[in-house]
Enzyme design. Structure first.
Site, PDB file in Angstrom:
ATOM      1  N   ARG A  31       0.822  -1.224   0.000  1.00 37.82           N
ATOM      2  CA  ARG A  31       0.000   0.000   0.000  1.00 37.82           C
ATOM      3  C   ARG A  31       0.853   1.271   0.000  1.00 37.82           C
ATOM      4  O   ARG A  31       0.472   2.267   0.602  1.00 37.82           O
ATOM      5  CB  ARG A  31      -0.959   0.043   1.187  1.00 37.82           C
ATOM      6  CG  ARG A  31      -2.107  -0.921   1.104  1.00 37.82           C
ATOM      7  CD  ARG A  31      -3.206  -0.405   0.165  1.00 37.82           C
ATOM      8  NE  ARG A  31      -4.173  -1.469  -0.077  1.00 37.82           N
ATOM      9  CZ  ARG A  31      -5.271  -1.644   0.662  1.00 37.82           C
ATOM     10  NH1 ARG A  31      -5.559  -0.815   1.615  1.00 37.82           N
ATOM     11  NH2 ARG A  31      -6.086  -2.636   0.390  1.00 37.82           N
TER      12      ARG A  31
ATOM     13  N   ARG B 146      -3.649   6.593  -0.091  1.00 40.52           N
ATOM     14  CA  ARG B 146      -4.074   7.805   0.612  1.00 40.52           C
ATOM     15  C   ARG B 146      -3.032   8.476   1.479  1.00 40.52           C
ATOM     16  O   ARG B 146      -3.216   9.627   1.876  1.00 40.52           O
ATOM     17  CB  ARG B 146      -5.326   7.501   1.441  1.00 40.52           C
ATOM     18  CG  ARG B 146      -6.582   7.503   0.602  1.00 40.52           C
ATOM     19  CD  ARG B 146      -7.785   7.059   1.387  1.00 40.52           C
ATOM     20  NE  ARG B 146      -7.612   5.679   1.795  1.00 40.52           N
ATOM     21  CZ  ARG B 146      -8.546   4.958   2.417  1.00 40.52           C
ATOM     22  NH1 ARG B 146      -9.693   5.504   2.724  1.00 40.52           N
ATOM     23  NH2 ARG B 146      -8.311   3.706   2.749  1.00 40.52           N
TER      24      ARG B 146
ATOM     25  N   ARG C 120      -7.086  11.559  -7.392  1.00 42.68           N
ATOM     26  CA  ARG C 120      -8.306  10.761  -7.228  1.00 42.68           C
ATOM     27  C   ARG C 120      -9.571  11.604  -7.051  1.00 42.68           C
ATOM     28  O   ARG C 120     -10.684  11.038  -7.003  1.00 42.68           O
ATOM     29  CB  ARG C 120      -8.146   9.821  -6.024  1.00 42.68           C
ATOM     30  CG  ARG C 120      -7.382   8.508  -6.282  1.00 42.68           C
ATOM     31  CD  ARG C 120      -8.240   7.491  -7.008  1.00 42.68           C
ATOM     32  NE  ARG C 120      -9.609   7.476  -6.496  1.00 42.68           N
ATOM     33  CZ  ARG C 120      -9.982   6.896  -5.364  1.00 42.68           C
ATOM     34  NH1 ARG C 120      -9.118   6.243  -4.638  1.00 42.68           N
ATOM     35  NH2 ARG C 120     -11.229   6.951  -4.959  1.00 42.68           N
TER      36      ARG C 120
ATOM     37  N   ASP D 246      -6.487  -3.379  -7.629  1.00 52.17           N
ATOM     38  CA  ASP D 246      -7.044  -3.941  -6.400  1.00 52.17           C
ATOM     39  C   ASP D 246      -7.354  -5.405  -6.639  1.00 52.17           C
ATOM     40  O   ASP D 246      -7.574  -5.823  -7.780  1.00 52.17           O
ATOM     41  CB  ASP D 246      -8.305  -3.196  -5.959  1.00 52.17           C
ATOM     42  CG  ASP D 246      -8.666  -3.552  -4.518  1.00 52.17           C
ATOM     43  OD1 ASP D 246      -8.070  -2.954  -3.594  1.00 52.17           O
ATOM     44  OD2 ASP D 246      -9.490  -4.454  -4.304  1.00 52.17           O
TER      45      ASP D 246
ATOM     46  N   TYR E  92     -15.001 -12.139   0.413  1.00 57.11           N
ATOM     47  CA  TYR E  92     -15.759 -10.933   0.031  1.00 57.11           C
ATOM     48  C   TYR E  92     -17.025 -11.305  -0.740  1.00 57.11           C
ATOM     49  O   TYR E  92     -18.087 -10.711  -0.549  1.00 57.11           O
ATOM     50  CB  TYR E  92     -14.892  -9.992  -0.821  1.00 57.11           C
ATOM     51  CG  TYR E  92     -13.888  -9.201  -0.006  1.00 57.11           C
ATOM     52  CD1 TYR E  92     -14.310  -8.241   0.910  1.00 57.11           C
ATOM     53  CD2 TYR E  92     -12.529  -9.407  -0.145  1.00 57.11           C
ATOM     54  CE1 TYR E  92     -13.400  -7.515   1.660  1.00 57.11           C
ATOM     55  CE2 TYR E  92     -11.600  -8.691   0.602  1.00 57.11           C
ATOM     56  CZ  TYR E  92     -12.051  -7.743   1.504  1.00 57.11           C
ATOM     57  OH  TYR E  92     -11.144  -7.032   2.250  1.00 57.11           O
TER      58      TYR E  92
HETATM   59  O1  CP3 Z   1       0.203   0.349  -3.175  1.00 61.62           O
HETATM   60  C1  CP3 Z   1      -0.336  -0.766  -3.309  1.00 61.62           C
HETATM   61  O2  CP3 Z   1      -0.241  -1.658  -2.431  1.00 61.62           O
HETATM   62  C2  CP3 Z   1      -0.945  -1.104  -4.649  1.00 61.62           C
HETATM   63  C3  CP3 Z   1      -2.288  -1.349  -4.809  1.00 61.62           C
HETATM   64  C4  CP3 Z   1      -3.195  -2.184  -3.922  1.00 61.62           C
HETATM   65  C5  CP3 Z   1      -4.465  -1.717  -3.510  1.00 61.62           C
HETATM   66  N1  CP3 Z   1      -5.123  -2.740  -2.917  1.00 61.62           N
HETATM   67  C6  CP3 Z   1      -4.980  -0.362  -3.756  1.00 61.62           C
HETATM   68  C7  CP3 Z   1      -6.056   0.154  -2.894  1.00 61.62           C
HETATM   69  C8  CP3 Z   1      -3.078  -3.499  -3.489  1.00 61.62           C
HETATM   70  C9  CP3 Z   1      -1.888  -4.447  -3.622  1.00 61.62           C
HETATM   71  C10 CP3 Z   1      -4.310  -3.842  -2.870  1.00 61.62           C
HETATM   72  C11 CP3 Z   1      -4.610  -5.179  -2.337  1.00 61.62           C
HETATM   73  C12 CP3 Z   1      -5.801  -5.390  -1.522  1.00 61.62           C
HETATM   74  N2  CP3 Z   1      -7.055  -4.851  -1.668  1.00 61.62           N
HETATM   75  C13 CP3 Z   1      -5.870  -6.319  -0.452  1.00 61.62           C
HETATM   76  C14 CP3 Z   1      -4.723  -7.184  -0.013  1.00 61.62           C
HETATM   77  C15 CP3 Z   1      -3.728  -6.454   0.807  1.00 61.62           C
HETATM   78  C16 CP3 Z   1      -4.192  -6.074   2.194  1.00 61.62           C
HETATM   79  O3  CP3 Z   1      -4.257  -4.863   2.453  1.00 61.62           O
HETATM   80  O4  CP3 Z   1      -4.455  -6.980   3.002  1.00 61.62           O
HETATM   81  C17 CP3 Z   1      -7.168  -6.274   0.080  1.00 61.62           C
HETATM   82  C18 CP3 Z   1      -7.679  -7.077   1.248  1.00 61.62           C
HETATM   83  C19 CP3 Z   1      -7.920  -5.350  -0.705  1.00 61.62           C
HETATM   84  C20 CP3 Z   1      -9.351  -4.982  -0.568  1.00 61.62           C
HETATM   85  C21 CP3 Z   1      -9.454  -3.533  -0.244  1.00 61.62           C
HETATM   86  N3  CP3 Z   1      -9.374  -2.535  -1.191  1.00 61.62           N
HETATM   87  C22 CP3 Z   1      -9.550  -2.912   1.025  1.00 61.62           C
HETATM   88  C23 CP3 Z   1      -9.670  -3.634   2.349  1.00 61.62           C
HETATM   89  C24 CP3 Z   1      -9.524  -1.521   0.814  1.00 61.62           C
HETATM   90  C25 CP3 Z   1      -9.513  -0.410   1.846  1.00 61.62           C
HETATM   91  C26 CP3 Z   1     -10.830   0.285   1.997  1.00 61.62           C
HETATM   92  C27 CP3 Z   1     -10.680   1.544   2.844  1.00 61.62           C
HETATM   93  O5  CP3 Z   1     -11.060   2.596   2.354  1.00 61.62           O
HETATM   94  O6  CP3 Z   1     -10.184   1.442   3.974  1.00 61.62           O
HETATM   95  C28 CP3 Z   1      -9.420  -1.310  -0.576  1.00 61.62           C
HETATM   96  C29 CP3 Z   1      -9.324  -0.021  -1.257  1.00 61.62           C
HETATM   97  C30 CP3 Z   1      -7.982   0.334  -1.785  1.00 61.62           C
HETATM   98  N4  CP3 Z   1      -7.204  -0.500  -2.536  1.00 61.62           N
HETATM   99  C31 CP3 Z   1      -7.332   1.582  -1.660  1.00 61.62           C
HETATM  100  C32 CP3 Z   1      -6.119   1.482  -2.365  1.00 61.62           C
HETATM  101  C33 CP3 Z   1      -5.105   2.553  -2.573  1.00 61.62           C
HETATM  102  C34 CP3 Z   1      -7.901   2.805  -0.938  1.00 61.62           C
HETATM  103  C35 CP3 Z   1      -8.929   3.398  -1.839  1.00 61.62           C
HETATM  104  C36 CP3 Z   1      -9.044   4.889  -1.761  1.00 61.62           C
HETATM  105  O7  CP3 Z   1      -8.057   5.589  -2.027  1.00 61.62           O
HETATM  106  O8  CP3 Z   1     -10.141   5.350  -1.477  1.00 61.62           O
END
Ligand code: CP3
Length: 368
Positions: free
Chosen positions: A53, A57, A66, A102, A177
Protein backbone atom coordinates in the site's frame (compact mmCIF):
# COMPACT_ATOMS: atom_id res chain seq x y z
CA UNK A 1 17.92 -34.80 -11.97
CA UNK A 2 19.23 -32.09 -14.20
CA UNK A 3 20.03 -29.25 -11.81
CA UNK A 4 20.49 -26.72 -14.59
CA UNK A 5 17.13 -27.03 -16.32
CA UNK A 6 15.03 -27.93 -13.27
CA UNK A 7 14.88 -24.91 -10.97
CA UNK A 8 14.08 -25.66 -7.34
CA UNK A 9 11.01 -23.86 -5.99
CA UNK A 10 13.31 -21.59 -4.00
CA UNK A 11 15.41 -20.47 -6.93
CA UNK A 12 13.50 -19.33 -10.00
CA UNK A 13 15.55 -19.72 -13.12
CA UNK A 14 17.17 -16.59 -14.47
CA UNK A 15 16.46 -17.37 -18.11
CA UNK A 16 13.53 -15.44 -19.47
CA UNK A 17 12.57 -17.50 -22.51
CA UNK A 18 8.89 -17.97 -21.55
CA UNK A 19 8.39 -14.19 -21.47
CA UNK A 20 7.86 -11.91 -24.47
CA UNK A 21 11.08 -10.51 -25.99
CA UNK A 22 10.28 -6.96 -24.85
CA UNK A 23 9.74 -7.96 -21.19
CA UNK A 24 12.20 -6.21 -18.80
CA UNK A 25 13.55 -9.63 -17.72
CA UNK A 26 14.03 -10.74 -21.33
CA UNK A 27 15.93 -7.51 -21.97
CA UNK A 28 17.90 -7.96 -18.73
CA UNK A 29 16.87 -4.53 -17.45
CA UNK A 30 15.54 -5.58 -14.04
CA UNK A 31 17.33 -8.94 -13.69
CA UNK A 32 20.05 -7.73 -11.32
CA UNK A 33 17.89 -5.27 -9.37
CA UNK A 34 18.42 -5.60 -5.57
CA UNK A 35 14.78 -6.70 -5.13
CA UNK A 36 15.11 -9.64 -7.50
CA UNK A 37 18.54 -10.68 -6.20
CA UNK A 38 17.13 -10.86 -2.65
CA UNK A 39 14.01 -12.71 -3.85
CA UNK A 40 16.34 -15.28 -5.48
CA UNK A 41 18.29 -15.66 -2.23
CA UNK A 42 21.40 -13.95 -3.65
CA UNK A 43 23.25 -11.05 -2.07
CA UNK A 44 21.82 -7.78 -3.42
CA UNK A 45 24.05 -4.78 -4.17
CA UNK A 46 21.97 -2.74 -1.69
CA UNK A 47 19.23 -3.55 0.82
CA UNK A 48 15.86 -3.69 -1.02
CA UNK A 49 12.75 -2.12 0.53
CA UNK A 50 9.20 -1.40 -0.64
CA UNK A 51 5.88 -1.03 1.19
CA UNK A 52 2.56 -2.76 0.74
CA UNK A 53 0.00 0.00 0.00
CA UNK A 54 2.83 2.42 -0.78
CA UNK A 55 0.49 3.98 -3.36
CA UNK A 56 -2.65 5.47 -1.95
CA UNK A 57 -4.07 7.81 0.61
CA UNK A 58 -0.88 8.51 2.54
CA UNK A 59 0.27 10.54 -0.50
CA UNK A 60 -1.21 14.02 -1.12
CA UNK A 61 -0.39 13.66 -4.83
CA UNK A 62 -2.55 10.48 -4.89
CA UNK A 63 -5.46 12.20 -3.16
CA UNK A 64 -5.20 15.04 -5.70
CA UNK A 65 -5.36 12.67 -8.69
CA UNK A 66 -8.31 10.76 -7.23
CA UNK A 67 -10.60 13.79 -6.76
CA UNK A 68 -13.87 12.92 -8.52
CA UNK A 69 -12.60 9.51 -9.72
CA UNK A 70 -13.90 6.31 -8.09
CA UNK A 71 -11.33 3.79 -6.82
CA UNK A 72 -12.19 1.07 -9.35
CA UNK A 73 -12.58 3.65 -12.13
CA UNK A 74 -8.99 4.79 -11.43
CA UNK A 75 -7.83 1.17 -11.88
CA UNK A 76 -9.15 0.94 -15.45
CA UNK A 77 -7.65 4.22 -16.66
CA UNK A 78 -4.19 3.08 -17.77
CA UNK A 79 -2.45 6.49 -17.66
CA UNK A 80 -3.88 7.21 -14.21
CA UNK A 81 -3.14 3.76 -12.76
CA UNK A 82 0.42 3.98 -14.07
CA UNK A 83 0.96 7.46 -12.63
CA UNK A 84 -0.34 6.35 -9.21
CA UNK A 85 2.00 3.32 -9.33
CA UNK A 86 4.98 5.59 -9.99
CA UNK A 87 4.22 8.24 -7.34
CA UNK A 88 5.67 6.38 -4.32
CA UNK A 89 8.69 5.16 -6.32
CA UNK A 90 9.61 8.75 -7.20
CA UNK A 91 8.87 10.13 -3.75
CA UNK A 92 10.41 7.47 -1.50
CA UNK A 93 13.09 5.89 -3.71
CA UNK A 94 11.77 2.40 -2.95
CA UNK A 95 13.22 -0.62 -4.79
CA UNK A 96 9.98 -1.71 -6.48
CA UNK A 97 6.73 -0.42 -7.82
CA UNK A 98 3.62 -2.38 -6.85
CA UNK A 99 1.07 -2.18 -9.63
CA UNK A 100 -1.79 0.11 -8.64
CA UNK A 101 -4.98 -1.91 -8.84
CA UNK A 102 -7.04 -3.94 -6.40
CA UNK A 103 -7.68 -7.61 -5.70
CA UNK A 104 -11.33 -7.19 -6.78
CA UNK A 105 -10.51 -5.64 -10.17
CA UNK A 106 -10.60 -8.98 -12.07
CA UNK A 107 -14.00 -9.74 -10.47
CA UNK A 108 -15.28 -6.35 -11.61
CA UNK A 109 -13.91 -6.82 -15.14
CA UNK A 110 -15.52 -10.28 -15.30
CA UNK A 111 -18.86 -8.59 -14.64
CA UNK A 112 -19.42 -8.91 -10.87
CA UNK A 113 -21.23 -5.96 -9.30
CA UNK A 114 -18.54 -4.97 -6.79
CA UNK A 115 -17.47 -1.55 -5.60
CA UNK A 116 -14.89 -0.26 -3.13
CA UNK A 117 -16.45 1.89 -0.45
CA UNK A 118 -14.02 4.34 1.17
CA UNK A 119 -13.35 3.45 4.79
CA UNK A 120 -15.03 0.04 4.37
CA UNK A 121 -13.51 -1.91 1.49
CA UNK A 122 -15.00 -4.10 -1.26
CA UNK A 123 -18.80 -4.44 -1.21
CA UNK A 124 -20.54 -7.03 -3.41
CA UNK A 125 -24.13 -6.16 -4.46
CA UNK A 126 -25.32 -9.78 -4.77
CA UNK A 127 -23.44 -12.13 -2.43
CA UNK A 128 -22.59 -15.60 -3.82
CA UNK A 129 -23.94 -18.27 -1.45
CA UNK A 130 -25.61 -21.10 -3.39
CA UNK A 131 -24.66 -23.59 -6.09
CA UNK A 132 -26.88 -21.63 -8.50
CA UNK A 133 -25.08 -18.36 -7.63
CA UNK A 134 -21.74 -20.02 -8.39
CA UNK A 135 -22.97 -21.61 -11.64
CA UNK A 136 -24.01 -18.15 -12.88
CA UNK A 137 -20.57 -16.56 -12.33
CA UNK A 138 -19.17 -15.07 -15.57
CA UNK A 139 -15.84 -16.28 -17.00
CA UNK A 140 -13.14 -13.62 -17.30
CA UNK A 141 -11.82 -13.36 -20.85
CA UNK A 142 -8.15 -12.21 -20.89
CA UNK A 143 -9.26 -9.73 -23.58
CA UNK A 144 -11.16 -7.87 -20.84
CA UNK A 145 -7.84 -7.08 -19.15
CA UNK A 146 -6.75 -4.56 -21.81
CA UNK A 147 -6.76 -1.58 -19.40
CA UNK A 148 -4.61 -3.59 -16.97
CA UNK A 149 -1.98 -4.71 -19.45
CA UNK A 150 -1.86 -1.21 -21.00
CA UNK A 151 -1.20 0.27 -17.55
CA UNK A 152 1.50 -2.32 -16.78
CA UNK A 153 3.28 -1.50 -20.05
CA UNK A 154 3.33 2.22 -19.22
CA UNK A 155 4.63 1.45 -15.70
CA UNK A 156 7.54 -0.73 -16.80
CA UNK A 157 8.55 1.72 -19.51
CA UNK A 158 8.77 4.49 -16.89
CA UNK A 159 10.30 2.34 -14.12
CA UNK A 160 13.34 1.26 -16.17
CA UNK A 161 15.61 -0.82 -13.94
CA UNK A 162 13.20 -0.71 -10.96
CA UNK A 163 11.07 -3.89 -11.02
CA UNK A 164 7.28 -3.78 -11.08
CA UNK A 165 5.52 -6.28 -8.80
CA UNK A 166 2.26 -7.66 -10.14
CA UNK A 167 -0.26 -9.02 -7.67
CA UNK A 168 -3.55 -10.80 -7.15
CA UNK A 169 -5.84 -11.74 -4.30
CA UNK A 170 -5.90 -15.37 -3.19
CA UNK A 171 -9.09 -17.42 -3.64
CA UNK A 172 -9.97 -17.64 0.08
CA UNK A 173 -9.71 -13.88 0.66
CA UNK A 174 -11.64 -13.03 -2.52
CA UNK A 175 -14.26 -15.73 -1.94
CA UNK A 176 -14.80 -14.31 1.55
CA UNK A 177 -15.76 -10.93 0.03
CA UNK A 178 -18.08 -12.68 -2.45
CA UNK A 179 -19.81 -14.85 0.16
CA UNK A 180 -20.04 -12.28 2.97
CA UNK A 181 -20.92 -9.44 0.57
CA UNK A 182 -18.25 -7.21 2.12
CA UNK A 183 -15.46 -7.10 4.70
CA UNK A 184 -15.91 -9.50 7.60
CA UNK A 185 -14.03 -10.08 10.81
CA UNK A 186 -14.95 -13.72 11.37
CA UNK A 187 -15.79 -14.97 7.81
CA UNK A 188 -18.57 -17.04 9.38
CA UNK A 189 -20.69 -17.59 6.26
CA UNK A 190 -17.60 -18.42 4.20
CA UNK A 191 -16.33 -20.99 6.68
CA UNK A 192 -19.83 -22.42 7.13
CA UNK A 193 -20.14 -22.86 3.34
CA UNK A 194 -16.87 -24.82 3.15
CA UNK A 195 -18.11 -27.37 5.66
CA UNK A 196 -21.84 -27.44 4.82
CA UNK A 197 -21.45 -27.65 1.03
CA UNK A 198 -17.88 -28.53 0.04
CA UNK A 199 -18.87 -29.01 -3.63
CA UNK A 200 -20.20 -25.47 -3.92
CA UNK A 201 -17.12 -24.19 -2.10
CA UNK A 202 -14.93 -26.10 -4.57
CA UNK A 203 -16.79 -24.62 -7.54
CA UNK A 204 -16.57 -21.09 -6.11
CA UNK A 205 -12.91 -21.29 -5.10
CA UNK A 206 -12.09 -22.82 -8.51
CA UNK A 207 -13.83 -19.94 -10.31
CA UNK A 208 -11.97 -17.37 -8.19
CA UNK A 209 -8.67 -19.19 -8.78
CA UNK A 210 -9.15 -19.07 -12.57
CA UNK A 211 -10.20 -15.43 -12.53
CA UNK A 212 -7.45 -14.13 -10.26
CA UNK A 213 -4.81 -16.29 -12.00
CA UNK A 214 -5.74 -14.74 -15.36
CA UNK A 215 -5.24 -11.27 -13.79
CA UNK A 216 -1.85 -12.20 -12.30
CA UNK A 217 -0.49 -13.89 -15.41
CA UNK A 218 -1.56 -10.96 -17.61
CA UNK A 219 0.46 -8.55 -15.42
CA UNK A 220 3.58 -10.71 -15.59
CA UNK A 221 3.38 -11.21 -19.36
CA UNK A 222 2.86 -7.45 -19.80
CA UNK A 223 6.04 -6.62 -17.87
CA UNK A 224 5.91 -7.30 -14.11
CA UNK A 225 9.18 -8.84 -12.81
CA UNK A 226 7.68 -10.46 -9.68
CA UNK A 227 4.26 -11.70 -8.58
CA UNK A 228 2.70 -11.43 -5.12
CA UNK A 229 -0.37 -13.33 -3.96
CA UNK A 230 -2.26 -11.60 -1.12
CA UNK A 231 -4.25 -13.92 1.15
CA UNK A 232 -5.02 -11.22 3.67
CA UNK A 233 -7.67 -13.14 5.60
CA UNK A 234 -6.10 -16.65 5.55
CA UNK A 235 -5.00 -16.10 9.15
CA UNK A 236 -8.63 -16.67 10.15
CA UNK A 237 -8.30 -20.36 9.18
CA UNK A 238 -6.85 -23.22 11.19
CA UNK A 239 -3.95 -25.02 9.51
CA UNK A 240 -6.22 -27.99 8.77
CA UNK A 241 -8.88 -25.85 7.14
CA UNK A 242 -6.30 -23.77 5.30
CA UNK A 243 -4.70 -26.91 3.89
CA UNK A 244 -8.01 -28.42 2.86
CA UNK A 245 -10.06 -25.42 1.69
CA UNK A 246 -7.66 -22.63 0.71
CA UNK A 247 -4.18 -23.86 -0.19
CA UNK A 248 -5.16 -26.06 -3.19
CA UNK A 249 -6.77 -23.04 -4.92
CA UNK A 250 -3.90 -20.67 -4.07
CA UNK A 251 -1.58 -23.32 -5.53
CA UNK A 252 -3.46 -23.10 -8.84
CA UNK A 253 -2.91 -19.34 -8.95
CA UNK A 254 0.80 -19.62 -8.18
CA UNK A 255 1.08 -22.45 -10.69
CA UNK A 256 -0.38 -20.19 -13.38
CA UNK A 257 2.87 -18.16 -13.35
CA UNK A 258 5.24 -20.99 -12.40
CA UNK A 259 6.42 -21.41 -16.00
CA UNK A 260 7.55 -17.77 -16.00
CA UNK A 261 10.92 -16.79 -14.48
CA UNK A 262 9.50 -14.50 -11.78
CA UNK A 263 9.63 -14.87 -7.97
CA UNK A 264 6.29 -15.84 -6.43
CA UNK A 265 5.69 -14.04 -3.12
CA UNK A 266 2.90 -15.30 -0.83
CA UNK A 267 1.64 -13.05 1.98
CA UNK A 268 -1.12 -13.15 4.55
CA UNK A 269 -1.96 -11.53 7.88
CA UNK A 270 -1.83 -13.56 11.09
CA UNK A 271 -0.45 -16.53 9.16
CA UNK A 272 2.38 -17.53 11.54
CA UNK A 273 0.98 -21.10 11.77
CA UNK A 274 0.43 -21.35 7.99
CA UNK A 275 3.84 -20.32 6.65
CA UNK A 276 4.99 -23.80 5.64
CA UNK A 277 1.66 -24.58 3.96
CA UNK A 278 1.82 -21.22 2.13
CA UNK A 279 5.29 -22.08 0.85
CA UNK A 280 4.15 -25.58 -0.13
CA UNK A 281 1.39 -23.98 -2.22
CA UNK A 282 4.15 -23.00 -4.66
CA UNK A 283 5.66 -19.78 -3.33
CA UNK A 284 9.35 -18.96 -3.71
CA UNK A 285 9.27 -16.09 -1.17
CA UNK A 286 7.17 -15.79 2.00
CA UNK A 287 5.81 -12.47 3.24
CA UNK A 288 5.62 -12.36 7.04
CA UNK A 289 3.41 -10.04 9.07
CA UNK A 290 4.66 -8.21 12.17
CA UNK A 291 3.43 -10.84 14.65
CA UNK A 292 6.34 -13.24 14.10
CA UNK A 293 10.10 -12.62 14.28
CA UNK A 294 11.78 -13.19 10.92
CA UNK A 295 14.39 -15.52 12.43
CA UNK A 296 11.56 -17.68 13.84
CA UNK A 297 9.78 -17.61 10.46
CA UNK A 298 13.05 -18.68 8.82
CA UNK A 299 13.40 -21.60 11.24
CA UNK A 300 9.81 -22.71 10.60
CA UNK A 301 10.50 -22.66 6.86
CA UNK A 302 13.65 -24.75 7.20
CA UNK A 303 16.05 -21.93 6.36
CA UNK A 304 15.64 -22.21 2.58
CA UNK A 305 13.09 -19.53 1.67
CA UNK A 306 13.75 -15.81 1.16
CA UNK A 307 11.50 -13.64 3.35
CA UNK A 308 9.73 -10.31 3.02
CA UNK A 309 8.65 -8.08 5.89
CA UNK A 310 7.94 -7.20 8.65
CA UNK A 311 8.20 -3.72 10.21
CA UNK A 312 5.18 -3.12 12.44
CA UNK A 313 3.09 -0.37 10.73
CA UNK A 314 2.24 1.04 14.18
CA UNK A 315 5.90 2.08 14.56
CA UNK A 316 5.39 4.57 11.69
CA UNK A 317 3.63 6.68 14.33
CA UNK A 318 6.23 6.21 17.09
CA UNK A 319 8.86 8.72 15.96
CA UNK A 320 11.99 8.09 13.87
CA UNK A 321 14.17 6.93 16.78
CA UNK A 322 11.87 4.10 17.80
CA UNK A 323 11.01 3.28 14.18
CA UNK A 324 14.62 3.08 13.03
CA UNK A 325 15.64 1.00 16.07
CA UNK A 326 12.82 -1.44 15.29
CA UNK A 327 13.72 -1.50 11.57
CA UNK A 328 17.38 -2.27 12.38
CA UNK A 329 16.20 -5.18 14.54
CA UNK A 330 14.05 -6.48 11.67
CA UNK A 331 17.10 -6.25 9.38
CA UNK A 332 19.16 -8.24 11.88
CA UNK A 333 16.50 -10.94 12.24
CA UNK A 334 16.10 -11.09 8.44
CA UNK A 335 19.81 -11.80 8.01
CA UNK A 336 19.13 -15.38 9.11
CA UNK A 337 17.13 -16.04 5.90
CA UNK A 338 18.67 -16.79 2.47
CA UNK A 339 17.31 -13.46 1.21
CA UNK A 340 15.35 -10.60 2.78
CA UNK A 341 13.27 -7.79 1.29
CA UNK A 342 12.27 -5.13 3.82
CA UNK A 343 8.58 -4.30 3.97
CA UNK A 344 5.91 -3.60 6.55
CA UNK A 345 4.02 -6.39 8.29
CA UNK A 346 0.86 -5.11 6.55
CA UNK A 347 -0.09 -2.09 4.42
CA UNK A 348 0.79 1.58 4.95
CA UNK A 349 -2.01 3.09 7.09
CA UNK A 350 -3.77 5.92 5.19
CA UNK A 351 -2.89 8.56 7.82
CA UNK A 352 0.87 7.84 7.72
CA UNK A 353 3.09 10.90 7.25
CA UNK A 354 4.78 10.08 3.91
CA UNK A 355 7.99 11.81 5.03
CA UNK A 356 8.37 9.15 7.72
CA UNK A 357 8.43 6.55 4.92
CA UNK A 358 10.94 8.51 2.83
CA UNK A 359 13.27 8.83 5.83
CA UNK A 360 12.85 5.13 6.63
CA UNK A 361 13.89 4.14 3.09
CA UNK A 362 16.96 6.41 3.31
CA UNK A 363 17.85 4.97 6.73
CA UNK A 364 17.58 1.38 5.46
CA UNK A 365 19.59 2.13 2.32
CA UNK A 366 22.38 3.70 4.40
CA UNK A 367 22.45 1.01 7.08
CA UNK A 368 25.74 -0.95 6.84
O1 CP3 B 1 0.20 0.35 -3.17
C1 CP3 B 1 -0.34 -0.77 -3.31
O2 CP3 B 1 -0.24 -1.66 -2.43
C2 CP3 B 1 -0.94 -1.10 -4.65
C3 CP3 B 1 -2.29 -1.35 -4.81
C4 CP3 B 1 -3.20 -2.18 -3.92
C5 CP3 B 1 -4.46 -1.72 -3.51
N1 CP3 B 1 -5.12 -2.74 -2.92
C6 CP3 B 1 -4.98 -0.36 -3.76
C7 CP3 B 1 -6.06 0.15 -2.89
C8 CP3 B 1 -3.08 -3.50 -3.49
C9 CP3 B 1 -1.89 -4.45 -3.62
C10 CP3 B 1 -4.31 -3.84 -2.87
C11 CP3 B 1 -4.61 -5.18 -2.34
C12 CP3 B 1 -5.80 -5.39 -1.52
N2 CP3 B 1 -7.06 -4.85 -1.67
C13 CP3 B 1 -5.87 -6.32 -0.45
C14 CP3 B 1 -4.72 -7.18 -0.01
C15 CP3 B 1 -3.73 -6.45 0.81
C16 CP3 B 1 -4.19 -6.07 2.19
O3 CP3 B 1 -4.26 -4.86 2.45
O4 CP3 B 1 -4.45 -6.98 3.00
C17 CP3 B 1 -7.17 -6.27 0.08
C18 CP3 B 1 -7.68 -7.08 1.25
C19 CP3 B 1 -7.92 -5.35 -0.70
C20 CP3 B 1 -9.35 -4.98 -0.57
C21 CP3 B 1 -9.45 -3.53 -0.24
N3 CP3 B 1 -9.37 -2.54 -1.19
C22 CP3 B 1 -9.55 -2.91 1.02
C23 CP3 B 1 -9.67 -3.63 2.35
C24 CP3 B 1 -9.52 -1.52 0.81
C25 CP3 B 1 -9.51 -0.41 1.85
C26 CP3 B 1 -10.83 0.28 2.00
C27 CP3 B 1 -10.68 1.54 2.84
O5 CP3 B 1 -11.06 2.60 2.35
O6 CP3 B 1 -10.18 1.44 3.97
C28 CP3 B 1 -9.42 -1.31 -0.58
C29 CP3 B 1 -9.32 -0.02 -1.26
C30 CP3 B 1 -7.98 0.33 -1.79
N4 CP3 B 1 -7.20 -0.50 -2.54
C31 CP3 B 1 -7.33 1.58 -1.66
C32 CP3 B 1 -6.12 1.48 -2.36
C33 CP3 B 1 -5.10 2.55 -2.57
C34 CP3 B 1 -7.90 2.80 -0.94
C35 CP3 B 1 -8.93 3.40 -1.84
C36 CP3 B 1 -9.04 4.89 -1.76
O7 CP3 B 1 -8.06 5.59 -2.03
O8 CP3 B 1 -10.14 5.35 -1.48
Amino acid sequence: MDAVTSPTPDAPTRTASALPADHPLSRGITTDAPLLAAYRGEKPSSRPVWFMRQAGRSLPEYRALRVGVGMLESCVRPELAAEITLQPVRRHGVDAGIFFSDIVVPLKLAGIDVDIVAGTGPVVAHPIRTAADVAALPELDPEQLGPITDAVRICVEELGSTPLIGFAGAPFTLASYLVEGGPSREHLRTKALMHADPDTWDALASWVARTTATFLRAQVLAGASAAQLFDSWAGGLSLDNYTRFAAPYSARVLDAVADLPVPRVHFGVGTSELLVAMKDAGATVIGVDHRLRLDTANERLGGSTPLQGNIDPALLFAGDDALHRHAAEVVRQGESAPGHVLNLGHGVPPDTDPEVLTRLVAYLHELP
